[in-house]
Design an enzyme around this catalytic site. Sequence first.
Site, PDB file in Angstrom:
ATOM      1  N   LYS A  29       0.790  -1.236   0.000  1.00 38.27           N
ATOM      2  CA  LYS A  29       0.000   0.000   0.000  1.00 38.27           C
ATOM      3  C   LYS A  29       0.826   1.292   0.000  1.00 38.27           C
ATOM      4  O   LYS A  29       0.324   2.358   0.350  1.00 38.27           O
ATOM      5  CB  LYS A  29      -1.022   0.049   1.160  1.00 38.27           C
ATOM      6  CG  LYS A  29      -1.840  -1.205   1.361  1.00 38.27           C
ATOM      7  CD  LYS A  29      -2.319  -1.875   0.120  1.00 38.27           C
ATOM      8  CE  LYS A  29      -3.394  -1.134  -0.631  1.00 38.27           C
ATOM      9  NZ  LYS A  29      -3.757  -1.904  -1.878  1.00 38.27           N
ATOM     10  N   THR A  33       1.521   0.259  -7.297  1.00 37.02           N
ATOM     11  CA  THR A  33       0.822   0.254  -8.579  1.00 37.02           C
ATOM     12  C   THR A  33       1.120   1.535  -9.352  1.00 37.02           C
ATOM     13  O   THR A  33       1.308   1.515 -10.568  1.00 37.02           O
ATOM     14  CB  THR A  33      -0.697   0.113  -8.333  1.00 37.02           C
ATOM     15  OG1 THR A  33      -0.898  -0.921  -7.365  1.00 37.02           O
ATOM     16  CG2 THR A  33      -1.446  -0.211  -9.607  1.00 37.02           C
ATOM     17  N   TRP A  34       1.181   2.623  -8.640  1.00 35.97           N
ATOM     18  CA  TRP A  34       1.460   3.919  -9.261  1.00 35.97           C
ATOM     19  C   TRP A  34       2.833   3.898  -9.939  1.00 35.97           C
ATOM     20  O   TRP A  34       2.982   4.223 -11.127  1.00 35.97           O
ATOM     21  CB  TRP A  34       1.398   4.997  -8.166  1.00 35.97           C
ATOM     22  CG  TRP A  34       1.349   6.409  -8.637  1.00 35.97           C
ATOM     23  CD1 TRP A  34       1.300   6.854  -9.935  1.00 35.97           C
ATOM     24  CD2 TRP A  34       1.326   7.570  -7.809  1.00 35.97           C
ATOM     25  NE1 TRP A  34       1.248   8.221  -9.948  1.00 35.97           N
ATOM     26  CE2 TRP A  34       1.263   8.679  -8.667  1.00 35.97           C
ATOM     27  CE3 TRP A  34       1.360   7.784  -6.423  1.00 35.97           C
ATOM     28  CZ2 TRP A  34       1.237   9.992  -8.179  1.00 35.97           C
ATOM     29  CZ3 TRP A  34       1.323   9.079  -5.935  1.00 35.97           C
ATOM     30  CH2 TRP A  34       1.261  10.174  -6.818  1.00 35.97           C
ATOM     31  N   HIS A  91       6.756  -7.404  -2.318  1.00 39.14           N
ATOM     32  CA  HIS A  91       6.589  -6.762  -1.005  1.00 39.14           C
ATOM     33  C   HIS A  91       7.541  -7.388   0.023  1.00 39.14           C
ATOM     34  O   HIS A  91       7.416  -7.130   1.220  1.00 39.14           O
ATOM     35  CB  HIS A  91       5.154  -6.951  -0.492  1.00 39.14           C
ATOM     36  CG  HIS A  91       4.107  -6.187  -1.252  1.00 39.14           C
ATOM     37  ND1 HIS A  91       4.272  -4.884  -1.645  1.00 39.14           N
ATOM     38  CD2 HIS A  91       2.866  -6.538  -1.649  1.00 39.14           C
ATOM     39  CE1 HIS A  91       3.173  -4.479  -2.276  1.00 39.14           C
ATOM     40  NE2 HIS A  91       2.310  -5.459  -2.293  1.00 39.14           N
ATOM     41  N   ARG A 113       5.924   4.826   2.107  1.00 40.10           N
ATOM     42  CA  ARG A 113       4.847   5.784   2.395  1.00 40.10           C
ATOM     43  C   ARG A 113       4.786   5.983   3.900  1.00 40.10           C
ATOM     44  O   ARG A 113       5.062   5.034   4.660  1.00 40.10           O
ATOM     45  CB  ARG A 113       3.531   5.191   1.895  1.00 40.10           C
ATOM     46  CG  ARG A 113       2.331   6.096   2.012  1.00 40.10           C
ATOM     47  CD  ARG A 113       1.091   5.410   1.438  1.00 40.10           C
ATOM     48  NE  ARG A 113       0.006   6.349   1.264  1.00 40.10           N
ATOM     49  CZ  ARG A 113      -1.188   6.034   0.774  1.00 40.10           C
ATOM     50  NH1 ARG A 113      -1.450   4.772   0.408  1.00 40.10           N
ATOM     51  NH2 ARG A 113      -2.124   6.947   0.640  1.00 40.10           N
ATOM     52  N   SER A 121      -4.525   2.773   4.503  1.00 43.41           N
ATOM     53  CA  SER A 121      -4.725   2.157   3.194  1.00 43.41           C
ATOM     54  C   SER A 121      -4.733   0.629   3.318  1.00 43.41           C
ATOM     55  O   SER A 121      -5.558  -0.057   2.700  1.00 43.41           O
ATOM     56  CB  SER A 121      -3.612   2.613   2.244  1.00 43.41           C
ATOM     57  OG  SER A 121      -3.801   2.081   0.959  1.00 43.41           O
ATOM     58  N   GLN A 212      -1.964  10.285 -13.160  1.00 47.25           N
ATOM     59  CA  GLN A 212      -2.625  10.963 -12.035  1.00 47.25           C
ATOM     60  C   GLN A 212      -3.769  10.083 -11.523  1.00 47.25           C
ATOM     61  O   GLN A 212      -4.365   9.295 -12.274  1.00 47.25           O
ATOM     62  CB  GLN A 212      -3.126  12.349 -12.442  1.00 47.25           C
ATOM     63  CG  GLN A 212      -1.976  13.345 -12.655  1.00 47.25           C
ATOM     64  CD  GLN A 212      -0.999  13.407 -11.462  1.00 47.25           C
ATOM     65  OE1 GLN A 212      -1.291  14.003 -10.441  1.00 47.25           O
ATOM     66  NE2 GLN A 212       0.169  12.781 -11.585  1.00 47.25           N
ATOM     67  N   MET A 216      -5.846   7.003 -13.483  1.00 42.18           N
ATOM     68  CA  MET A 216      -5.595   5.587 -13.194  1.00 42.18           C
ATOM     69  C   MET A 216      -6.847   4.917 -12.635  1.00 42.18           C
ATOM     70  O   MET A 216      -7.110   3.752 -12.898  1.00 42.18           O
ATOM     71  CB  MET A 216      -4.427   5.432 -12.217  1.00 42.18           C
ATOM     72  CG  MET A 216      -3.072   5.506 -12.902  1.00 42.18           C
ATOM     73  SD  MET A 216      -1.701   5.264 -11.764  1.00 42.18           S
ATOM     74  CE  MET A 216      -1.947   3.587 -11.190  1.00 42.18           C
ATOM     75  N   ARG A 239      -8.466   4.103  -3.874  1.00 43.72           N
ATOM     76  CA  ARG A 239      -9.392   4.553  -2.839  1.00 43.72           C
ATOM     77  C   ARG A 239      -9.406   6.081  -2.760  1.00 43.72           C
ATOM     78  O   ARG A 239     -10.372   6.721  -3.141  1.00 43.72           O
ATOM     79  CB  ARG A 239      -8.983   3.901  -1.502  1.00 43.72           C
ATOM     80  CG  ARG A 239     -10.021   3.925  -0.402  1.00 43.72           C
ATOM     81  CD  ARG A 239      -9.423   3.296   0.854  1.00 43.72           C
ATOM     82  NE  ARG A 239      -8.204   3.982   1.272  1.00 43.72           N
ATOM     83  CZ  ARG A 239      -8.164   5.040   2.081  1.00 43.72           C
ATOM     84  NH1 ARG A 239      -9.266   5.517   2.603  1.00 43.72           N
ATOM     85  NH2 ARG A 239      -7.008   5.627   2.374  1.00 43.72           N
TER      86      ARG A 239
HETATM   87  S1  PPS Z   1      -0.566  -2.883  -3.297  1.00 41.32           S
HETATM   88  O1  PPS Z   1      -1.825  -3.672  -3.128  1.00 41.32           O
HETATM   89  O2  PPS Z   1       0.333  -3.077  -2.164  1.00 41.32           O
HETATM   90  O3  PPS Z   1       0.085  -3.123  -4.577  1.00 41.32           O
HETATM   91  O4  PPS Z   1      -1.080  -1.360  -3.239  1.00 41.32           O
HETATM   92  P1  PPS Z   1      -0.234  -0.093  -3.697  1.00 41.32           P
HETATM   93  O5  PPS Z   1      -0.376   0.102  -5.142  1.00 41.32           O
HETATM   94  O6  PPS Z   1       1.138  -0.149  -3.121  1.00 41.32           O
HETATM   95  O7  PPS Z   1      -0.966   1.078  -2.924  1.00 41.32           O
HETATM   96  C1  PPS Z   1      -2.301   1.453  -3.172  1.00 41.32           C
HETATM   97  C2  PPS Z   1      -2.435   2.870  -2.684  1.00 41.32           C
HETATM   98  O8  PPS Z   1      -1.809   3.750  -3.634  1.00 41.32           O
HETATM   99  C3  PPS Z   1      -2.779   4.690  -4.109  1.00 41.32           C
HETATM  100  N1  PPS Z   1      -2.512   5.063  -5.489  1.00 41.32           N
HETATM  101  C4  PPS Z   1      -2.325   6.324  -5.871  1.00 41.32           C
HETATM  102  N2  PPS Z   1      -2.272   7.473  -5.167  1.00 41.32           N
HETATM  103  C5  PPS Z   1      -2.076   8.624  -5.861  1.00 41.32           C
HETATM  104  N3  PPS Z   1      -1.951   8.676  -7.206  1.00 41.32           N
HETATM  105  C6  PPS Z   1      -1.999   7.543  -7.946  1.00 41.32           C
HETATM  106  N4  PPS Z   1      -1.875   7.617  -9.257  1.00 41.32           N
HETATM  107  C7  PPS Z   1      -2.177   6.303  -7.277  1.00 41.32           C
HETATM  108  N5  PPS Z   1      -2.260   5.007  -7.669  1.00 41.32           N
HETATM  109  C8  PPS Z   1      -2.474   4.280  -6.575  1.00 41.32           C
HETATM  110  C9  PPS Z   1      -4.100   3.924  -3.939  1.00 41.32           C
HETATM  111  O9  PPS Z   1      -5.201   4.781  -4.038  1.00 41.32           O
HETATM  112  C10 PPS Z   1      -3.885   3.319  -2.567  1.00 41.32           C
HETATM  113  O10 PPS Z   1      -3.894   4.289  -1.526  1.00 41.32           O
HETATM  114  P2  PPS Z   1      -5.205   4.722  -0.704  1.00 41.32           P
HETATM  115  O11 PPS Z   1      -4.718   5.652   0.365  1.00 41.32           O
HETATM  116  O12 PPS Z   1      -5.793   3.474  -0.149  1.00 41.32           O
HETATM  117  O13 PPS Z   1      -6.091   5.418  -1.678  1.00 41.32           O
END
Ligand code: PPS
Length: 277
Positions: A29, A33-34, A91, A113, A121, A212, A216, A239
């Site tokens: 989290k 993914t970003w 991870h 983070r 998250s 952004q 996504m 989320r």
């Molecule tokens: S995982 O399941 O571990 O692979 O999840 P991970 O991708 O590491 O984390 C998911 C959180 O990243 C947020 N996220 C983003 N935030 C801002 N901008 C972009 N583009 C973006 N992409 C993914 C995602 O919303 C999750 O955070 P939270 O706080 O739950 O929204």
Amino acid sequence: MTHIFTDDWENIKHFQARPDDILIATYPKAGTTWVSYILDLLYFSQTRPDRQTSMPIYERVPFLENKKPNHPSGTDLANSLDTSPRLIKTHLPVQLIPKSFWEQKCRVVYVARNAKDNAVSYFHFNRMDSVQPEPGDWNSFLQNYMEGQMAFGSWFDHVTGWWERKQSHPKLHYMLFEDMVEDTGREIDKLCSFLGLTSTAAEKEQIRRQSQFDNMKKDDMANYSSAIVMDFKISPFMRKGKVGDWKNHFTVAQNEQFDVEYHKKMNNTTLHFRTEV
Ligand code: PPS
């Protein structure tokens, strides 16, 4: 750890990395993914645009230690990637990374983070993803998180373990989610210089825009809408994507307790996080 991350252990341990593999390592989290999405675009948006429109991100960037029943394992997916480089997500805490990644001197992008937003998250993710352990209520989840009773262990050990490794492994780029939120373009520039990429300003700007949160979230190849183990009615994968959402979850007492624990566990590191930007 839960069995879905250990069932394939022999194949994980003996995974054969290639010198040009790029490992994207994170505590769950933290923005995996970003950053995966950005790296996939940086490498392949010009040469393999079909990937972005037809392959979900979890196939483009396999999750190394994942072994869900009735799904190909992360190691199988990684071994069947036809790209160069291969982008691989993990991870695992630093001490459990298959040794071939170090032997092959692979580049590693680590994303961290801040602990409070990371906990929030993770809590919502464990509520909606049926293969994760039941999180219980927020308060018990937070206590377990502080104690490191989580699928990938302690957040504190994870972020500091990788931070220490960075001091001896020059091919490790350590990024912060908060910096990404503050200035995604600047962080893409840093990624390009770490990776030796010569993307044009226009390409980088396009990738910044495309990655952004709102874009996504709409992209079915990035938002995990095809992952049947996730129930978006409980909570979506994409989320909020914010820094500071912890303030909507922590009570004053939880925050005070967390700060005390945090300072005990983090007082020996030079690693610093921001909980707001
Ligand atoms: S995982 O399941 O571990 O692979 O999840 P991970 O991708 O590491 O984390 C998911 C959180 O990243 C947020 N996220 C983003 N935030 C801002 N901008 C972009 N583009 C973006 N992409 C993914 C995602 O919303 C999750 O955070 P939270 O706080 O739950 O929204």
